[in-house]
Design an enzyme around this catalytic site. Structure first.
Site, PDB file in Angstrom:
ATOM      1  N   SER A   3     -10.001   2.138   2.962  1.00  0.00           N
ATOM      2  CA  SER A   3      -9.063   2.854   2.135  1.00  0.00           C
ATOM      3  C   SER A   3      -8.088   1.959   1.361  1.00  0.00           C
ATOM      4  CB  SER A   3      -8.250   3.817   3.000  1.00  0.00           C
ATOM      5  OG  SER A   3      -7.389   3.115   3.877  1.00  0.00           O
ATOM      6  N   LYS A  46       0.846  -1.204   0.000  1.00  0.00           N
ATOM      7  CA  LYS A  46       0.000   0.000   0.000  1.00  0.00           C
ATOM      8  C   LYS A  46       0.881   1.253   0.000  1.00  0.00           C
ATOM      9  CE  LYS A  46      -3.953   1.935   2.607  1.00  0.00           C
ATOM     10  NZ  LYS A  46      -4.822   1.802   3.798  1.00  0.00           N
ATOM     11  N   SER A  68     -10.407  -0.161   7.172  1.00  0.00           N
ATOM     12  CA  SER A  68      -9.779  -0.019   5.854  1.00  0.00           C
ATOM     13  C   SER A  68      -9.098  -1.270   5.299  1.00  0.00           C
ATOM     14  CB  SER A  68      -8.751   1.110   5.876  1.00  0.00           C
ATOM     15  OG  SER A  68      -9.393   2.354   5.852  1.00  0.00           O
TER      16      SER A  68
END
Lengths: 95, 498
Positions: free
Chosen positions: B161, B81, B185
């Site tokens: 997210s 990420k 998330s």
């Protein structure tokens, strides 16, 4: 509690985010929606309840206060938008 | 299709076993993933690709495998990420304010994965600063979910997210990916894309080198194709780190070895407060099905109450923005990232204000300003301190049921299946926040939680169930999750259209 445009402008100033005057009414409106949602917390009986500081009950670790790293100004400054002579550079702050 | 082109479909454990047998090389696996990434631009999941780094690490992994000196994730290609700082590779938390930032250091978690032999394929899209539930706030543009509603071509959100991580794993662009979870998330996007995602106990994974959002809530975790894979990768990510003062100094067990498949005698709580008005009947039915699966596996299922559940989201939307407003104060145009062009006569205050106005997107600005407001003089007690007291009560709710003998709590992972990109554009921000209603309590209480894909809805979209465990009992939680995984038998994959 209702937030008006002048409060919205004050919050933007505190947060150091430039908001144009014409955008303030919409911003105040969004704040009011979110704060309206948060207001529910007023229903909870919190008498005698400690505010949470740390979610895991543990002591923060301490270490000896000594220098363990350093001597790399070039790497520290490598991402700076502006740097001069080994320092971060910013607009003049004193007259 | 030849096998060479389908190696990216493996999960971590399957690929690991092939590597150990010498049936495939890490370079082959890595090349298969790189080709899949090349082919999947439409998903917009990988935003900084690192093929040279990947192939170099893959070749090194092959040497270690040949020499019989292979660590646990040796040669397994994964995505990282964009929130994780990776040395020499852009790491900008999907924000324009960090444009051009290439860290001089590596986050502890990504370093641990590298030390375990994992191969980084590149950086994954996400909501800006991890603030969002639909991956529509990124400076890179939206991530697209590989799943579609039947033959409907409408683009769906992968959730957020960690939307890029979820989309990449579901579409087999990588074997697994890192995510982070502040209010849901990891678990919400995992549920929206039919994969597994675990948020460990607060303090399990070091936060050092992960761009901070809300420091008392943020935790990293793996997003994978199976529960076994989650166990393998979580173990590699965990462990004490002196550079994070909240990192727990506890031994990390062999999580994979704890997958016994036996949960006989365990007690599972079903919280009545999670039954929400307007919840789709398919989610109700899936939850009931999950309950039956756990009973069939020999667990005892009991109804429980977590009375302060309703107040978790409002407490979160005080605490998280408050911490964000403080954490994001560092983006001032001085040390890294974007600095606004200044007009004649502009001083340092104008530099801050213009830089932050240009660099932050609307959702980030909104949360920073809400946080600033709730921390400001006169409102600190009414909002921030009250929210922290409510947080104490939410944690106490969980402590009470665990003290009564409950081992895990079973809930739906999300209140709906994936929705369409743009569908929530006109809704007020609070409507979007409701996505995290089942996951956010877990962050506030610091507990481990895992989302497991458990079925498809009528439109053919995946739905997930969440299991919540006791603090530090991730191994036990993963074992229960694997029982659920086996019983649900979720094997569906999105049909390739991209």
């Amino acid at each position: 509690m209702s937030i008006d445009e002048s409060t919205a402008a004050k919050v933007a100033k505190l947060a150091r985010i430039k908001v144009e005057d014409e955008d303030l009414p919409a911003l105040a409106n969004e704040f009011n929606t979110i704060l309206g949602f948060i207001e529910q917390l007023g229903e909870v009986d919190v008498d005698g309840v400690e505010p949470m500081v740390s979610v895991t009950p543990m002591r923060l670790k301490r270490r000896v206060d000594e220098v363990t790293d350093g001597d790399m100004p070039d790497r520290v400054l490598s991402n700076a938008p502006d740097s001069r002579e080994g320092f971060f550079a910013v607009p003049k702050v004193v007259e | 299709m030849t096998r060479e082109f389908t190696l990216n479909r493996y999960g971590l454990s399957g690929a690991r076993d092939l590597l150990r047998k010498g049936d495939v090389s890490s370079v082959d696996l890595t090349n298969a993933c790189l080709r899949a990434i090349e082919d999947a631009g439409a998903l917009n999941a990988f935003v900084h690709r690192t093929p040279e780094i990947a192939l170099e690490r893959a070749a090194a992994a092959d040497e270690r495998l040949a020499a019989g000196d292979a660590p646990k994730m040796c040669g397994l290609p994964i995505g990282i990420k964009d929130l994780f700082c990776t040395r020499g590779v852009p790491s900008q938390a999907a924000s324009n304010i960090l444009e051009g930032f290439t860290p001089e250091y590596e986050s502890t978690v990504s370093q641990k994965l590298q030390d375990a032999g994992a191969v980084m394929l590149g950086k994954l899209n996400m909501d800006e600063f991890a603030m969002g539930s639909s991956n529509e706030t990124a400076c890179y543009g939206n991530v697209v979910n590989p799943w579609r509603r039947g033959n409907d071509k409408a683009e769906l959100t992968p959730g957020g997210s960690s939307g890029g991580s979820a989309s990449a794993v579901a579409a087999d662009l990588c074997l697994a990916a890192t995510g982070t979870d502040t209010g849901g998330s990891i678990r919400q996007p995992a549920a929206f894309t039919g994969i597994t995602g675990i948020k460990p106990t607060y303090g399990r994974c070091s936060r050092w080198g992960i761009v901070a959002f809300a420091s008392s809530l943020d935790q990293a975790g793996p997003m994978t194709k199976s529960v076994r894979d989650a166990a393998i990768m979580l173990e590699a990510m965990c462990g004490h780190d002196p550079k994070d003062s909240t990192s727990a100094d506890l031994a990390v067990p062999d999580f994979e070895a704890m997958l016994t498949g036996d949960i006989r005698g365990k007690t599972i709580g079903i919280p009545r407060e999670y039954r929400m008005d307007g919840m789709p009947d398919e989610i109700e039915a899936l939850w009931a099905e999950g309950r039956r699966m756990m009973e069939d596996a020999g667990a005892k299922v009991v109804d429980i109450s977590l009375p302060h559940t309703k107040y978790a989201l409002p407490a979160y939307y005080v605490i998280a923005p408050a911490e964000a407003s403080s954490n994001l104060a560092r983006y001032d145009g001085v040390r890294y990232g974007h600095r606004a062009k200044l007009a004649q006569g502009d001083g340092i205050t104008e530099m801050y204000e213009k830089t932050r106005a240009e660099g932050f997107g609307p959702e980030v600005k909104r949360r920073v300003m809400i946080g600033t407001y709730v921390l400001s003089a006169g409102f600190y007690d009414a909002y921030y301190n009250r929210a922290r007291k409510v947080r104490t009560l939410i944690k106490r709710d969980f402590e009470n049921v665990f003290a009564e003998g409950v081992d895990y709590i079973l809930t739906p992972a999300t209140p709906s299946a994936a929705f369409g990109l743009g569908e929530m554009t006109d809704a007020d921000p609070v409507q979007m926040y409701l996505n995290d209603v089942f996951t956010v309590t877990v962050n506030l209480a610091g507990l481990p939680g895992i989302s497991v894909p458990a079925g498809l809805d009528r439109q053919g979209l995946p739905l997930g169930l969440q299991l919540i465990g006791r603090p530090w009992e991730e191994g036990d939680l993963l074992n229960a999750a694997q029982v659920l995984e086996n019983a649900a038998g979720f094997m569906a994959k999105p049909a390739k259209w991209w």
